[in-house]
Design an enzyme around this catalytic site. Structure first.
Site, mmCIF file in Angstrom:
data_model
loop_
_atom_site.group_PDB
_atom_site.id
_atom_site.type_symbol
_atom_site.label_atom_id
_atom_site.label_comp_id
_atom_site.label_asym_id
_atom_site.label_seq_id
_atom_site.Cartn_x
_atom_site.Cartn_y
_atom_site.Cartn_z
ATOM 1 N N ARG A 125 0.863 -1.184 0.000
ATOM 2 C CA ARG A 125 0.000 0.000 0.000
ATOM 3 C C ARG A 125 0.891 1.223 0.000
ATOM 4 O O ARG A 125 1.713 1.397 0.889
ATOM 5 C CB ARG A 125 -0.911 0.009 1.223
ATOM 6 C CG ARG A 125 -2.156 0.908 1.056
ATOM 7 C CD ARG A 125 -2.909 1.069 2.369
ATOM 8 N NE ARG A 125 -2.089 1.787 3.306
ATOM 9 C CZ ARG A 125 -1.970 1.467 4.609
ATOM 10 N NH1 ARG A 125 -2.617 0.455 5.124
ATOM 11 N NH2 ARG A 125 -1.191 2.178 5.384
ATOM 12 N N GLU A 144 5.074 6.851 2.407
ATOM 13 C CA GLU A 144 5.883 5.621 2.414
ATOM 14 C C GLU A 144 5.141 4.560 1.623
ATOM 15 O O GLU A 144 3.968 4.723 1.280
ATOM 16 C CB GLU A 144 6.102 5.115 3.840
ATOM 17 C CG GLU A 144 4.807 4.708 4.529
ATOM 18 C CD GLU A 144 4.984 3.724 5.678
ATOM 19 O OE1 GLU A 144 6.080 3.159 5.831
ATOM 20 O OE2 GLU A 144 4.007 3.497 6.399
ATOM 21 N N ASN A 146 4.146 0.534 2.111
ATOM 22 C CA ASN A 146 4.120 -0.576 3.072
ATOM 23 C C ASN A 146 4.160 -1.878 2.296
ATOM 24 O O ASN A 146 3.258 -2.162 1.517
ATOM 25 C CB ASN A 146 2.834 -0.527 3.895
ATOM 26 C CG ASN A 146 2.684 0.792 4.629
ATOM 27 O OD1 ASN A 146 3.289 0.989 5.666
ATOM 28 N ND2 ASN A 146 1.907 1.705 4.066
ATOM 29 N N SER A 151 -2.679 -2.912 6.058
ATOM 30 C CA SER A 151 -3.995 -3.300 6.560
ATOM 31 C C SER A 151 -5.107 -2.357 6.118
ATOM 32 O O SER A 151 -4.878 -1.392 5.404
ATOM 33 C CB SER A 151 -3.951 -3.414 8.084
ATOM 34 O OG SER A 151 -3.566 -2.189 8.630
ATOM 35 N N LYS A 305 12.527 2.412 5.370
ATOM 36 C CA LYS A 305 12.646 3.858 5.150
ATOM 37 C C LYS A 305 13.987 4.187 4.477
ATOM 38 O O LYS A 305 14.087 5.116 3.681
ATOM 39 C CB LYS A 305 12.541 4.611 6.477
ATOM 40 C CG LYS A 305 11.336 4.234 7.350
ATOM 41 C CD LYS A 305 10.054 4.874 6.869
ATOM 42 C CE LYS A 305 8.903 4.768 7.868
ATOM 43 N NZ LYS A 305 8.155 3.499 7.840
ATOM 44 N N LYS A 364 12.777 9.845 10.868
ATOM 45 C CA LYS A 364 12.170 8.504 10.840
ATOM 46 C C LYS A 364 13.188 7.391 11.098
ATOM 47 O O LYS A 364 14.167 7.271 10.364
ATOM 48 C CB LYS A 364 11.536 8.254 9.467
ATOM 49 C CG LYS A 364 10.414 9.192 9.112
ATOM 50 C CD LYS A 364 9.703 8.706 7.854
ATOM 51 C CE LYS A 364 8.465 9.530 7.590
ATOM 52 N NZ LYS A 364 7.644 8.934 6.517
ATOM 53 N N GLU A 368 7.972 0.319 11.510
ATOM 54 C CA GLU A 368 6.661 0.367 10.891
ATOM 55 C C GLU A 368 5.589 0.391 11.975
ATOM 56 O O GLU A 368 5.850 0.061 13.121
ATOM 57 C CB GLU A 368 6.445 -0.893 10.031
ATOM 58 C CG GLU A 368 7.470 -1.091 8.947
ATOM 59 C CD GLU A 368 7.435 0.000 7.908
ATOM 60 O OE1 GLU A 368 6.337 0.485 7.595
ATOM 61 O OE2 GLU A 368 8.501 0.394 7.425
ATOM 62 N N GLY A 369 4.388 0.764 11.564
ATOM 63 C CA GLY A 369 3.252 0.601 12.467
ATOM 64 C C GLY A 369 2.795 1.872 13.152
ATOM 65 O O GLY A 369 1.858 1.853 13.942
ATOM 66 N N ARG A 450 -7.486 7.568 5.169
ATOM 67 C CA ARG A 450 -7.478 7.681 6.633
ATOM 68 C C ARG A 450 -7.357 9.142 7.005
ATOM 69 O O ARG A 450 -6.617 9.886 6.353
ATOM 70 C CB ARG A 450 -6.285 6.909 7.215
ATOM 71 C CG ARG A 450 -6.391 5.418 7.042
ATOM 72 C CD ARG A 450 -5.119 4.735 7.478
ATOM 73 N NE ARG A 450 -3.990 5.179 6.658
ATOM 74 C CZ ARG A 450 -2.719 4.950 6.969
ATOM 75 N NH1 ARG A 450 -2.406 4.308 8.071
ATOM 76 N NH2 ARG A 450 -1.749 5.365 6.170
#
Ligand code: ADP
Ligand code: MG
Length: 474
Positions: A125, A144, A146, A151, A305, A364, A368-369, A450
């Site tokens: 994604r 970024e 993923n 998800s 990254k 950064k 992740e997450g 989002r």
């Protein structure tokens, strides 16, 4: 970006009525999450947080994001096959970042042994924000990509229906009819099904590798159920189950609890905290196996990254995608400024610039997450502390994207209904399958919007900051 719903956001009675209808519609549509209090139970659940109103997204940027997705699929796939590129790019990082180093060691180990599978399945994604320029025009900027456990493709397949209903309740029937259909769950399942088919055994199962605590299980079930609809058997296992019940036969076919596994779909495994010694062993077993891994460990590394930062260097894209100047141009057009903090003059200079003006940047680490990046004063303090130590190279710097906020209501269980200034992040799902050298599937599989209140710099839906949304193209 024009606020699309100026007239309704201040009408308290209309908002209350729409919010009540919205919550029930979300529950009916299956926009669900397990609760924080009972994260293992499916008999007490609530709706996943979402915006009351769909957010305005410039049509041209939305189309640009879709148009570049197949290019990003090609790029990630190319990186994953380029041992030298990963080795060189991650060389400075793995000296100081233990997690990346361990992933990298497994990558090397499986290459040395020889890969047991020639089929590769990628589900990614690519996330973007709309950077607002001084003249007020917005530009698409990648945040970024993923490459593991991306998800919300499941739940977001159901949110457009909810927002369509909300707009109708608010008397905006015409606008409701313009919300786009969106079904990443189907698209992701198509990729998994293709990989399963190429594996070539009717008896073999698809294994979802899941977390210990599965609050977001319904998102995964959406994809899972699409596979059951195709009469493909799905099992859900944790690393611990693989460690205890997993084995390879002489031709490295993977068996878990007696069942042969055709495809491993990771929804876990991207943060260091989940890996104890046994789980690392389980990961290695999976990577060595003949099962199709989504993603394989090289593709996971392609999503770091540090790799993202290296891609922005002049000439890198051209080397990775030779003979594809148009794809290179489309990809590059989405890049924000990215800077290496490797030892040396260039790293010194950008570190000093960021310490002097931290509001321009995001710092950064290789994580992740959500919730790991540093901003503002905190960025300054951390960078000051590490600027002369090798630890600095475990981070990258990125230009901070500044979108134009819009008013919306974030609907969250047990939270008061109040208007917030919000910004949005658009994700496009990509799916591809390669067999040997041949790409047999390469698609954009749908989108995710989002939205979060502007006071939060970082964090996704799972982190409790952003909420699900639907783009309203303007
Ligand atoms: P993670 O892998 O933790 O999701 P991301 O790079 O996606 O890391 O960053 C997490 C969040 O931080 C994003 O969803 C976004 O809200 C914010 N963010 C990241 N990079 C930038 C940026 N360059 N400008 C503004 N916000 C950013
Ligand atoms: Mg992210």
């Amino acid at each position: 970006m024009a606020a699309a719903w100026q007239d309704v956001v201040r009408d308290a009675a209309a908002v209350r009525e729409a919010a009540a209808a919205a919550v029930d519609a979300a529950l009916l549509a299956g926009v669900l999450m397990r609760t924080g209090e009972q994260p293992h139970a499916s008999d007490v659940v609530n709706y996943a947080p979402f915006t009351l109103l769909p957010s305005a997204v410039p049509r041209a940027l939305f189309e640009q994001a879709y148009a570049v997705q197949q290019d990003f699929n090609l790029l990630v796939d190319a990186i994953s096959q380029n041992k030298e590129f990963l080795e060189q790019t991650l060389a400075s990082t793995i000296k100081v970042d233990d997690f990346t180093a361990r992933l990298f060691r497994i990558h090397m180990q499986v290459l040395e042994e020889g890969l047991a599978q020639t089929v590769f399945l990628g589900i990614n994604r690519s996330d973007y924000m709309f950077d607002c320029g001084l003249d007020g025009t917005a530009a698409l900027r990648q945040i970024e990509i993923n490459t593991i456990a991306a998800s919300f493709g499941g739940l977001t397949s159901r949110t457009a229906d909810v927002h369509r209903l909300v707009l109708k309740v608010l008397g905006k029937t015409e606008e409701a009819s313009r919300l786009l259909p969106n079904n990443p769950a189907k698209g992701l399942a198509l990729g998994i099904a293709k990989a399963w088919e190429l594996y070539g055994s009717q008896r073999a199962v698809v294994m979802f590798l899941v977390e210990d605590v599965q609050r977001n299980i319904f998102d995964q079930r959406c994809v899972e159920n699409e596979l059951w609809n195709r009469n493909i058997r799905v099992v859900r296992k944790r690393f611990r189950d693989v460690f205890e019940q997993g084995s390879l036969d002489a031709s490295r076919r993977l068996f878990v609890d007696g069942q042969e596994v055709a495809v491993v779909y990771y929804r876990e495994g991207y943060v260091p905290q989940v890996y104890d010694q046994q789980n690392w062993e389980a990961r290695l077993l999976l990577e060595r196996s003949r099962a199709v891994k989504c993603p394989d460990i090289a593709t996971q590394l392609a999503g770091t990254k540090k790799v993202q930062q290296e891609l922005s260097q002049p000439g890198t894209l051209e080397k990775l995608l030779p003979g594809c100047p148009e794809a290179v141009a489309r990809i590059r057009a989405t890049f924000a400024g990215l800077y290496s903090l490797d030892q040396g003059e260039e790293g010194d200079r950008i570190a000093a610039t960021a310490i002097a003006d931290p509001e321009r940047f995001v710092l950064k680490p290789q994580r992740e997450g959500g919730g790991n990046n540093l901003y503002g004063e905190e960025l300054r303090e951390v960078l000051k502390k590490i600027k002369d130590s090798p630890e600095r190279t475990s981070y990258i710097l990125m230009d901070k994207i500044k979108p134009q906020p819009a008013l919306n209501y974030l609907l969250r269980a047990h939270s008061p209904l109040q208007v917030s200034e919000c910004i949005s992040e658009l994700g496009i799902f990509g799916v591809y399958v390669r067999q040997g050298r041949e790409l047999v599937l390469n698609q954009a599989a749908g989108h995710l919007l989002r939205t979060k209140a502007i006071e939060h710099a970082d964090g996704g839906v799972a982190a409790g900051v952003a909420v699900l949304d639907t783009p309203y193209l303007v």
